[in-house]
Enzyme design. Structure first.
Site, mmCIF file in Angstrom:
data_model
loop_
_atom_site.group_PDB
_atom_site.id
_atom_site.type_symbol
_atom_site.label_atom_id
_atom_site.label_comp_id
_atom_site.label_asym_id
_atom_site.label_seq_id
_atom_site.Cartn_x
_atom_site.Cartn_y
_atom_site.Cartn_z
ATOM 1 N N ASP A 62 0.805 -0.999 -0.223
ATOM 2 C CA ASP A 62 0.056 -0.072 -0.078
ATOM 3 C C ASP A 62 0.849 1.172 -0.126
ATOM 4 O O ASP A 62 1.731 1.353 0.740
ATOM 5 C CB ASP A 62 -0.932 0.164 1.333
ATOM 6 C CG ASP A 62 -1.608 -1.240 1.565
ATOM 7 O OD1 ASP A 62 -1.505 -2.136 0.852
ATOM 8 O OD2 ASP A 62 -2.183 -1.428 2.949
ATOM 9 N N GLU A 247 -10.408 -2.307 4.414
ATOM 10 C CA GLU A 247 -8.848 -1.871 4.773
ATOM 11 C C GLU A 247 -8.782 -0.415 4.304
ATOM 12 O O GLU A 247 -9.589 -0.237 3.383
ATOM 13 C CB GLU A 247 -7.820 -2.918 4.420
ATOM 14 C CG GLU A 247 -8.029 -4.424 4.799
ATOM 15 C CD GLU A 247 -6.795 -5.225 4.358
ATOM 16 O OE1 GLU A 247 -6.373 -5.908 5.059
ATOM 17 O OE2 GLU A 247 -6.608 -5.330 3.035
HETATM 18 C C1 FRU Z 1 -3.792 -3.667 2.841
HETATM 19 C C2 FRU Z 1 -3.168 -4.142 4.157
HETATM 20 C C3 FRU Z 1 -3.390 -3.131 5.128
HETATM 21 C C4 FRU Z 1 -2.027 -3.374 6.157
HETATM 22 C C5 FRU Z 1 -1.083 -3.706 4.887
HETATM 23 C C6 FRU Z 1 0.220 -4.672 5.833
HETATM 24 O O1 FRU Z 1 -3.059 -4.074 1.590
HETATM 25 O O2 FRU Z 1 -3.506 -5.217 4.416
HETATM 26 O O3 FRU Z 1 -4.734 -3.310 5.733
HETATM 27 O O4 FRU Z 1 -2.097 -2.358 7.108
HETATM 28 O O5 FRU Z 1 -1.874 -4.099 3.868
HETATM 29 O O6 FRU Z 1 1.027 -4.702 4.783
#
Ligand code: FRU
Length: 508
Positions: A62, A247
Site C-alpha cells: 500500500d 482496509e
Molecule cells: C492492505 C493491508 C493493510 C495493512 C497492510 C499490511 O493491503 O493489508 O490493511 O495495514 O496491508 O502490509
C-alpha cells in the site's frame, strides 16, 4: 530469436518497411505527424515501469502517508526491503516534485518492539496542535498501525494498535512518539490503517478525524492534538460489499457538480472485489459529528480492474490545486507475491484526480489521470489506418469512440500474445486471457468486464513495463490491469468503432 537479439536487430534496421515485413503486418501503416520509429526496448529490467513508482528493490504494497509539503509530494509505502514477498513491514519513502519522477529516499519507519509498521497516513500539523514541533517549524505527523506479531502468534485478538511518529525536517528523519501506542486495541482483530484528515466543525473550528478499518466496517475517531483519540461513530454494518475485511479507508470532502458539498468514503476490501480478490469500493453521502450517512445503498467500485488496491489521497495539497489526488497499489493480494518480477515487487497506479460526476441523477466518482502526466508526452503519432507499431513500452494511446455499442482494439506482440479492450452490450472489458505470462496464478488470465450504462466517448490508455490503465471518458470508468507479455507490446490494431487515434511515446 530471443528478446535481446530481436531488439538489436530492430535497432540496426531503421526502416519501417523491414519492421512491417518482419512483423507480417498485412495492412497499411499510416503516421501522419511523424514517421513511426523502430521499436526500441528501454534499458529497464523486464516489466519494470518507467513512469510509475516502483521500489528499487524488494517488496512494496500500500501507499502510505501521502502528504504534500513545500513543493514535494511525499509518498511512503508498505515495504519489506529484504525480500520480494511480504514480511516485516517498514515505511519506504519517495518524493516527487512533479508526480512523474520519484526519488526514493532512505526508509522512514522501521519495525520496533511494538510491532511491524502497517499502513497509515500523514498530516502537516500546521498549528503544532501535537506540540511535537514548534509554531515556527510545525511537524509532519504520521499515524500508522502497529502489528504485533508475537501477540498474533499467541492467539490474542488485540495485536493491532495505532502509533505516531513525527518529523521536523520535511520528512527526512522520523521519531516515534514515546507515548505509543496512541490508540489501544478495544478487542477487535482487524483494527488498522488510520487515515487522518482535518475537518471543520459546525462552530467553524477544526478537529482531526481518524477513519480506521475495524473488521468489515470503519470507525471514526476525533482528536484535538493527534495523540488523544476518542471514538465518534462507526459505519458499514449491512451496507456495501462485505466479501472480505475492510482496509485502508479514506474520508474525503468533495464538491458535487451542482456545487453542493458531499463526503466520499473510500474503503478497500479483500477479498470480495468485483474481479476476485482485492478492490476499492466507495460510498457517497454526508458526514456530521462522526456519523456518515450514505445517499443510497448502491455498491460502487472505484476501479473495475483487478489491480488497484489500498489507494488513498494526498493530505495538505495547496488550496490553489483545488483537487483530490489519489494513488493506489497496482496489484491484487490474490497473486501479488508471485508475479514474475525477480528483484522487486509491485508498482503504484498513476496518480489520479478524483472528481464527482452525475449519470442520470446518480453521483459517481471518476478517477482522471493527473494533469501532470501530459508532460510525459515526448512524441506523438497519428494513426489513420487500422494498425500501428508502438514506439516503446511506455506509451499513452488516445482514441475517440465512433460506435459506443461496439468497439474494440487489440495490443499484440510477435509471439501472438494479445490484450483486447472493448465495449459490447454495455460492458467495457479488458481481456488479458492471452496476454502473456500467467501460469503463476490460476486467476490471472481473465477478462475483466465493467458495466457502463452511459455513452463511452473517449479512451485514454497508459501502457508501462507491466501494466495497462484504461480511462474511459477521462476516468468515468477505469480498468487497471497488470500484464506480463513475454515480449513487449509492439502493435496496436483497431478492430472496430474507434477513430482519431493518437499514440504518445512516454519514454523519459
Ligand atoms: C492492505 C493491508 C493493510 C495493512 C497492510 C499490511 O493491503 O493489508 O490493511 O495495514 O496491508 O502490509
Amino acid at each position: 530469436m530471443n528478446i535481446k537479439q530481436f531488439s538489436i536487430w530492430l535497432n540496426s534496421h531503421q526502416s519501417n518497411c523491414l519492421i512491417l515485413i518482419f512483423l507480417s503486418i498485412g495492412s497499411l501503416l499510416s503516421c501522419t505527424t511523424k514517421s513511426v520509429p523502430s521499436f526500441q526496448e528501454n534499458n529497464l529490467e523486464q516489466f519494470r515501469p518507467s513512469y510509475h513508482f516502483s521500489p528499487a528493490k524488494g517488496w512494496m504494497n500500500d501507499p502510505n502517508g501521502l502528504v504534500y509539503l513545500d513543493g514535494e509530494y511525499h509518498l511512503f509505502f508498505q515495504h519489506y526491503p529484504d525480500s520480494t514477498v511480504w514480511g516485516p513491514m517498514h515505511w519506504g519513502h519517495a518524493v516527487s516534485k512533479d508526480l512523474i519522477t520519484w526519488e526514493e529516499l532512505p526508509i522512514a519507519l522501521f519495525p520496533d518492539s511494538l510491532g511491524y509498521i502497517f499502513s497509515g497516513s500523514a498530516v502537516y500539523d500546521e498549528k503544532n496542535s501535537s506540540g511535537l514541533g514548534s509554531t515556527t517549524n510545525p511537524p509532519l505527523v504520521a499515524l500508522y498501525t502497529y502489528h504485533n506479531l508475537k501477540g498474533e502468534k499467541a492467539g490474542t485478538i488485540d495485536f493491532q494498535t495505532q502509533g505516531l511518529a513525527y518529523s521536523v525536517d520535511k520528512g527526512r528523519s522520523w521519531r516515534k512518539y514515546e507515548g505509543n501506542p496512541v490508540l489501544d486495541n478495544p478487542g477487535i482483530r482487524d483494527f488498522r490503517d488510520p487515515k487522518v484528515t482535518q475537518v471543520t466543525t459546525a462552530d467553524g473550528n477544526t478537529t482531526w478525524v481518524m477513519t480506521l478499518a475495524a473488521r468489515d466496517q470503519v470507525q471514526f475517531y476525533q482528536s484535538a492534538n493527534l495523540k488523544d483519540w476518542s471514538l465518534l461513530g462507526e459505519f458499514g454494518q449491512g451496507i456495501g460489499a462485505h466479501g472480505g475485511v475492510w482496509e485502508c479507508p479514506d474520508l474525503l470532502s468533495m464538491k458535487a457538480p451542482d456545487g453542493s458539498q458531499k463526503w466520499v468514503l473510500l474503503v478497500s476490501i479483500n477479498p470480495g472485489g468485483p474481479q476476485k480478490g482485492s478492490a476499492t469500493q466507495y460510498f457517497i453521502g454526508d458526514f456530521k459529528q462522526g456519523v456518515f450517512t450514505p445517499d443510497d445503498t448502491m455498491i460502487r467500485w472505484l476501479d473495475y480492474g483487478p489491480d488497484n488496491y489500498a489507494g488513498v489521497t494526498w493530505a495538505n495539497l495547496p488550496s490553489t490545486q483545488n483537487r483530490t489526488l489519489f494513488i493506489g497499489w497496482m496489484s491484487n493480494w490474490l497473486y501479488a507475491q508471485v508475479v514474475p518480477t525477480p528483484t522487486w515487487r509491485s508498482a503504484l497506479t498513476l496518480p489520479r484526480e478524483l472528481l464527482l460526476f452525475d449519470v442520470d441523477g446518480t453521483l459517481l466518482l471518476k478517477s482522471a489521470p493527473a494533469k501532470e502526466l501530459e508532460k510525459l508526452r515526448v512524441k506523438s503519432y497519428d494513426l489513420s489506418g487500422k494498425e500501428s507499431l508502438l514506439p516503446s513500452t511506455a506509451v499513452e494511446i488516445l482514441a475517440e469512440v465512433t460506435r459506443d455499442d461496439n468497439f474494440s482494439m487489440m495490443l499484440s506482440n510477435e509471439l501472438g500474445e494479445e490484450v483486447i479492450i472493448s465495449k459490447e452490450m454495455g460492458l467495457v472489458t479488458v481481456d488479458r486471457r492471452k496476454a502473456g505470462k500467467a501460469s503463476f496464478h490460476p486467476d490471472f488470465a481473465a477478462a475483466h468486464a465493467a458495466p457502463m450504462s452511459w455513452e463511452a466517448k473517449t479512451l485514454r490508455i497508459f501502457l508501462d513495463g507491466s501494466s495497462l490503465e484504461l480511462f474511459v471518458n477521462e476516468g468515468e470508468l477505469v480498468i487497471t490491469s497488470l500484464l506480463f507479455p513475454s515480449s513487449p507490446w509492439k502493435k496496436l490494431t483497431v478492430q472496430q468503432g474507434l477513430g482519431g487515434i493518437e499514440i504518445f511515446d512516454l519514454t523519459k
